[in-house]
Motif scaffolding. Structure first.
Motif, PDB file in Angstrom:
ATOM      1  N   ILE A   1       5.008  -1.192  -4.105  1.00 17.11           N
ATOM      2  CA  ILE A   1       5.300  -2.465  -4.144  1.00 17.11           C
ATOM      3  C   ILE A   1       6.794  -2.955  -3.972  1.00 17.11           C
ATOM      4  O   ILE A   1       7.010  -4.028  -3.132  1.00 17.11           O
ATOM      5  CB  ILE A   1       4.630  -3.466  -5.256  1.00 17.11           C
ATOM      6  CG1 ILE A   1       3.073  -3.350  -5.530  1.00 17.11           C
ATOM      7  CG2 ILE A   1       5.026  -4.914  -5.512  1.00 17.11           C
ATOM      8  CD1 ILE A   1       2.468  -3.547  -6.876  1.00 17.11           C
ATOM      9  N   LEU A   2       7.450  -2.396  -4.478  1.00 16.25           N
ATOM     10  CA  LEU A   2       8.829  -2.690  -4.468  1.00 16.25           C
ATOM     11  C   LEU A   2       9.312  -2.366  -2.836  1.00 16.25           C
ATOM     12  O   LEU A   2      10.118  -2.884  -2.323  1.00 16.25           O
ATOM     13  CB  LEU A   2       9.775  -2.006  -5.408  1.00 16.25           C
ATOM     14  CG  LEU A   2       9.773  -2.339  -6.894  1.00 16.25           C
ATOM     15  CD1 LEU A   2      10.320  -1.218  -7.924  1.00 16.25           C
ATOM     16  CD2 LEU A   2      10.375  -3.506  -7.211  1.00 16.25           C
TER      17      LEU A   2
ATOM     18  N   PHE B   1      10.193   6.346   5.137  1.00 15.52           N
ATOM     19  CA  PHE B   1       8.895   6.230   4.870  1.00 15.52           C
ATOM     20  C   PHE B   1       7.875   6.143   6.160  1.00 15.52           C
ATOM     21  O   PHE B   1       7.679   5.412   6.831  1.00 15.52           O
ATOM     22  CB  PHE B   1       8.865   5.030   4.060  1.00 15.52           C
ATOM     23  CG  PHE B   1       9.755   4.581   2.943  1.00 15.52           C
ATOM     24  CD1 PHE B   1       9.649   5.316   1.809  1.00 15.52           C
ATOM     25  CD2 PHE B   1      11.017   3.903   3.494  1.00 15.52           C
ATOM     26  CE1 PHE B   1      10.563   5.090   0.927  1.00 15.52           C
ATOM     27  CE2 PHE B   1      11.956   3.885   2.112  1.00 15.52           C
ATOM     28  CZ  PHE B   1      11.561   4.381   1.010  1.00 15.52           C
ATOM     29  N   PRO B   2       7.154   7.494   6.173  1.00 13.62           N
ATOM     30  CA  PRO B   2       6.422   7.563   7.235  1.00 13.62           C
ATOM     31  C   PRO B   2       5.332   6.425   7.298  1.00 13.62           C
ATOM     32  O   PRO B   2       4.664   5.924   6.165  1.00 13.62           O
ATOM     33  CB  PRO B   2       5.491   8.729   7.179  1.00 13.62           C
ATOM     34  CG  PRO B   2       6.539   9.749   6.203  1.00 13.62           C
ATOM     35  CD  PRO B   2       7.365   8.563   5.366  1.00 13.62           C
ATOM     36  N   ASP B   3       4.799   5.824   8.416  1.00 11.29           N
ATOM     37  CA  ASP B   3       4.043   4.801   8.681  1.00 11.29           C
ATOM     38  C   ASP B   3       4.476   3.694   7.483  1.00 11.29           C
ATOM     39  O   ASP B   3       3.601   3.247   6.724  1.00 11.29           O
ATOM     40  CB  ASP B   3       2.592   5.352   8.284  1.00 11.29           C
ATOM     41  CG  ASP B   3       1.474   4.313   8.928  1.00 11.29           C
ATOM     42  OD1 ASP B   3       1.591   3.389   9.390  1.00 11.29           O
ATOM     43  OD2 ASP B   3       0.392   4.799   8.521  1.00 11.29           O
ATOM     44  N   PRO B   4       5.487   3.205   7.847  1.00 14.72           N
ATOM     45  CA  PRO B   4       5.936   2.346   6.912  1.00 14.72           C
ATOM     46  C   PRO B   4       5.424   1.064   6.604  1.00 14.72           C
ATOM     47  O   PRO B   4       5.310   0.463   5.547  1.00 14.72           O
ATOM     48  CB  PRO B   4       7.525   2.073   7.182  1.00 14.72           C
ATOM     49  CG  PRO B   4       7.427   2.210   8.829  1.00 14.72           C
ATOM     50  CD  PRO B   4       6.470   3.218   8.814  1.00 14.72           C
ATOM     51  N   ASP B   5       4.366   0.331   7.709  1.00 11.63           N
ATOM     52  CA  ASP B   5       3.705  -0.797   7.253  1.00 11.63           C
ATOM     53  C   ASP B   5       2.571  -0.525   6.747  1.00 11.63           C
ATOM     54  O   ASP B   5       1.658  -1.419   6.679  1.00 11.63           O
ATOM     55  CB  ASP B   5       3.583  -1.597   8.729  1.00 11.63           C
ATOM     56  CG  ASP B   5       4.976  -1.976   9.511  1.00 11.63           C
ATOM     57  OD1 ASP B   5       5.925  -1.960   8.637  1.00 11.63           O
ATOM     58  OD2 ASP B   5       5.110  -1.899  10.692  1.00 11.63           O
ATOM     59  N   ARG B   6       2.063   0.563   6.288  1.00 12.69           N
ATOM     60  CA  ARG B   6       0.931   0.858   5.564  1.00 12.69           C
ATOM     61  C   ARG B   6       1.308   0.805   4.337  1.00 12.69           C
ATOM     62  O   ARG B   6       2.080   1.544   3.553  1.00 12.69           O
ATOM     63  CB  ARG B   6       0.311   2.116   6.051  1.00 12.69           C
ATOM     64  CG  ARG B   6      -0.927   2.555   5.177  1.00 12.69           C
ATOM     65  CD  ARG B   6      -1.539   3.856   5.928  1.00 12.69           C
ATOM     66  NE  ARG B   6      -0.527   4.901   5.662  1.00 12.69           N
ATOM     67  CZ  ARG B   6      -0.247   6.022   4.743  1.00 12.69           C
ATOM     68  NH1 ARG B   6      -0.955   5.726   3.758  1.00 12.69           N
ATOM     69  NH2 ARG B   6       0.547   6.790   4.848  1.00 12.69           N
ATOM     70  N   PHE B   7       0.500   0.044   3.322  1.00 12.69           N
ATOM     71  CA  PHE B   7       0.749  -0.021   1.881  1.00 12.69           C
ATOM     72  C   PHE B   7      -0.293   1.108   1.488  1.00 12.69           C
ATOM     73  O   PHE B   7      -1.519   1.048   1.430  1.00 12.69           O
ATOM     74  CB  PHE B   7       0.222  -1.535   1.344  1.00 12.69           C
ATOM     75  CG  PHE B   7       0.392  -1.538  -0.288  1.00 12.69           C
ATOM     76  CD1 PHE B   7       1.682  -1.449  -0.711  1.00 12.69           C
ATOM     77  CD2 PHE B   7      -0.888  -1.825  -1.072  1.00 12.69           C
ATOM     78  CE1 PHE B   7       1.498  -1.865  -2.230  1.00 12.69           C
ATOM     79  CE2 PHE B   7      -0.839  -1.822  -2.273  1.00 12.69           C
ATOM     80  CZ  PHE B   7       0.521  -2.016  -2.902  1.00 12.69           C
ATOM     81  N   ASP B   8       0.496   1.921   0.580  1.00 13.48           N
ATOM     82  CA  ASP B   8      -0.283   3.024  -0.159  1.00 13.48           C
ATOM     83  C   ASP B   8       0.289   3.471  -1.435  1.00 13.48           C
ATOM     84  O   ASP B   8       1.512   3.849  -1.645  1.00 13.48           O
ATOM     85  CB  ASP B   8      -0.028   4.449   0.866  1.00 13.48           C
ATOM     86  CG  ASP B   8      -0.666   5.621   0.289  1.00 13.48           C
ATOM     87  OD1 ASP B   8      -1.285   5.636  -0.617  1.00 13.48           O
ATOM     88  OD2 ASP B   8      -0.456   6.760   0.978  1.00 13.48           O
ATOM     89  N   ILE B   9      -0.455   3.189  -2.815  1.00 11.12           N
ATOM     90  CA  ILE B   9       0.163   3.429  -3.851  1.00 11.12           C
ATOM     91  C   ILE B   9       0.416   4.951  -4.240  1.00 11.12           C
ATOM     92  O   ILE B   9       0.784   5.088  -5.145  1.00 11.12           O
ATOM     93  CB  ILE B   9      -0.522   2.595  -4.705  1.00 11.12           C
ATOM     94  CG1 ILE B   9      -2.150   3.264  -4.819  1.00 11.12           C
ATOM     95  CG2 ILE B   9      -0.893   0.989  -4.532  1.00 11.12           C
ATOM     96  CD1 ILE B   9      -2.962   2.804  -6.178  1.00 11.12           C
ATOM     97  N   THR B  10      -0.193   5.608  -3.388  1.00 13.32           N
ATOM     98  CA  THR B  10       0.153   7.190  -3.728  1.00 13.32           C
ATOM     99  C   THR B  10       1.096   7.648  -3.114  1.00 13.32           C
ATOM    100  O   THR B  10       1.692   9.081  -3.102  1.00 13.32           O
ATOM    101  CB  THR B  10      -1.389   8.140  -3.155  1.00 13.32           C
ATOM    102  OG1 THR B  10      -1.394   8.048  -1.799  1.00 13.32           O
ATOM    103  CG2 THR B  10      -2.463   7.481  -3.834  1.00 13.32           C
ATOM    104  N   ARG B  11       1.971   6.780  -2.204  1.00 13.02           N
ATOM    105  CA  ARG B  11       3.130   7.236  -1.516  1.00 13.02           C
ATOM    106  C   ARG B  11       4.289   7.605  -2.592  1.00 13.02           C
ATOM    107  O   ARG B  11       4.366   6.975  -3.511  1.00 13.02           O
ATOM    108  CB  ARG B  11       3.691   6.178  -0.679  1.00 13.02           C
ATOM    109  CG  ARG B  11       4.822   6.400   0.383  1.00 13.02           C
ATOM    110  CD  ARG B  11       5.406   5.071   0.796  1.00 13.02           C
ATOM    111  NE  ARG B  11       4.268   4.576   1.663  1.00 13.02           N
ATOM    112  CZ  ARG B  11       4.330   4.502   2.789  1.00 13.02           C
ATOM    113  NH1 ARG B  11       5.146   5.452   3.716  1.00 13.02           N
ATOM    114  NH2 ARG B  11       3.596   3.839   3.615  1.00 13.02           N
TER     115      ARG B  11
END
Length: 292
Positions: free
Chosen positions: A202-203, A247-257
């Motif tokens: 989120i940050l 951050f690969p694929d930075p426009d994807r929101f992924d809480i496991t990143r």
């Protein structure tokens, strides 16, 4: 006001100030707030749950950090509304690139009133110290050196303003983003141990503070572009947190990143002292909403 204090100085002054402030603003102080933060979160949600709806900012994300930072500093309950008003006025000027003259004057008046308030409360705490952060800052000493009055005022004002605005944005942005990506919210509900990485994501994805002003200390170059000493530059934190080289694929929101490298709280010697408190508040707030 902006010529002294923790975030407006470099070493050696910054090193001395940070050592002094850290003495009062310890991890133990923050961790001791855990139960109280949960209590405030529950009270705020209890107040709106019978209605079946809420304004996330007005009813939850704004009052929570306001109450927490006020209690941590030792600001009396009857003065909190005044601090909310001052914070709103100051940040309405700082947070825009199109400030009107009237807005600037209101912001300045609020800042001056807040500074005067702190002068008075410091005098009280010197006579009657209490178990709060203001008393800790007044008493903090490092190798015989203390915070002077100007440094105390600037630091406490910064803590109040930062404690209001950025944590409010973290909570509100976090809830909005989880609503926009229900698959991620479902994943977090199913596996609460993902909460720390969810807060990091989120940050990164919706950075609470999108930009930071910096005064250039010496002639420099960034990608061969000359920047002169005394120039004002903008750090675009939100853009940096979408840097695909980090951050690969930075426009994807992924809480496991693995998003711990985000710079939402800054970087280096000016890394935000309140980061652990903001993470704690954001985590408790978002987890409790999802649980309910």
């Amino acid at each position: 006001h902006f010529s002294s204090g923790l975030i407006h100085s470099d070493p050696p002054d910054h090193t001395r100030l940070r050592n002094l402030v850290t003495k009062a603003f310890t991890t133990g102080v923050v961790e001791a707030m855990n139960a109280r933060i949960q209590e405030v979160v529950d009270q705020l949600l209890d107040a709106v749950q019978p209605k079946g709806q809420m304004d996330v900012v007005r009813d939850f994300a704004f009052p929570l950090p306001s109450i927490v930072i006020s209690e941590l500093l030792g600001i009396p309950a009857q003065d909190r509304e005044q601090f909310r008003s001052w914070a709103k006025s100051v940040t309405s000027f700082q947070g825009t690139g199109r400030a009107s003259g009237l807005k600037a004057l209101r912001s300045q008046a609020s800042l001056l009133e807040a500074r005067q308030y702190f002068h008075e409360i410091f005098a009280q705490r010197r006579i009657d110290p209490r178990d709060d952060l203001i008393s800790g800052l007044v008493a903090a000493e490092e190798q015989g050196d203390k915070l002077n009055e100007a440094e105390l005022v600037s630091t406490c004002t910064t803590l109040v303003l930062a404690g209001h605005e950025t944590t409010t944005c973290l909570i509100a942005n976090g809830l909005l983003t989880l609503l926009r990506f229900p698959d991620q919210a479902k994943k977090l509900r199913a596996n609460p141990s993902l909460l720390p990485s969810a807060i990091n994501e989120i940050l990164r994805y919706e950075t609470p503070l999108q930009r930071g002003f910096k005064l250039v200390a010496k002639d420099s170059k960034i990608r061969e572009i000359p920047i002169k000493k005394g120039d004002v530059v903008l750090q675009m934190l939100g853009a940096a947190n979408r840097d695909q080289s980090c951050f690969p694929d930075p426009d994807r929101f992924d809480i496991t990143r693995d998003g711990h490298r985000n710079i939402a709280f800054g970087h280096g010697i000016h890394f935000c002292l309140g980061a652990s408190l903001a993470r704690l508040e954001g985590g408790i707030a978002i987890r409790t909403v999802l649980d309910r």
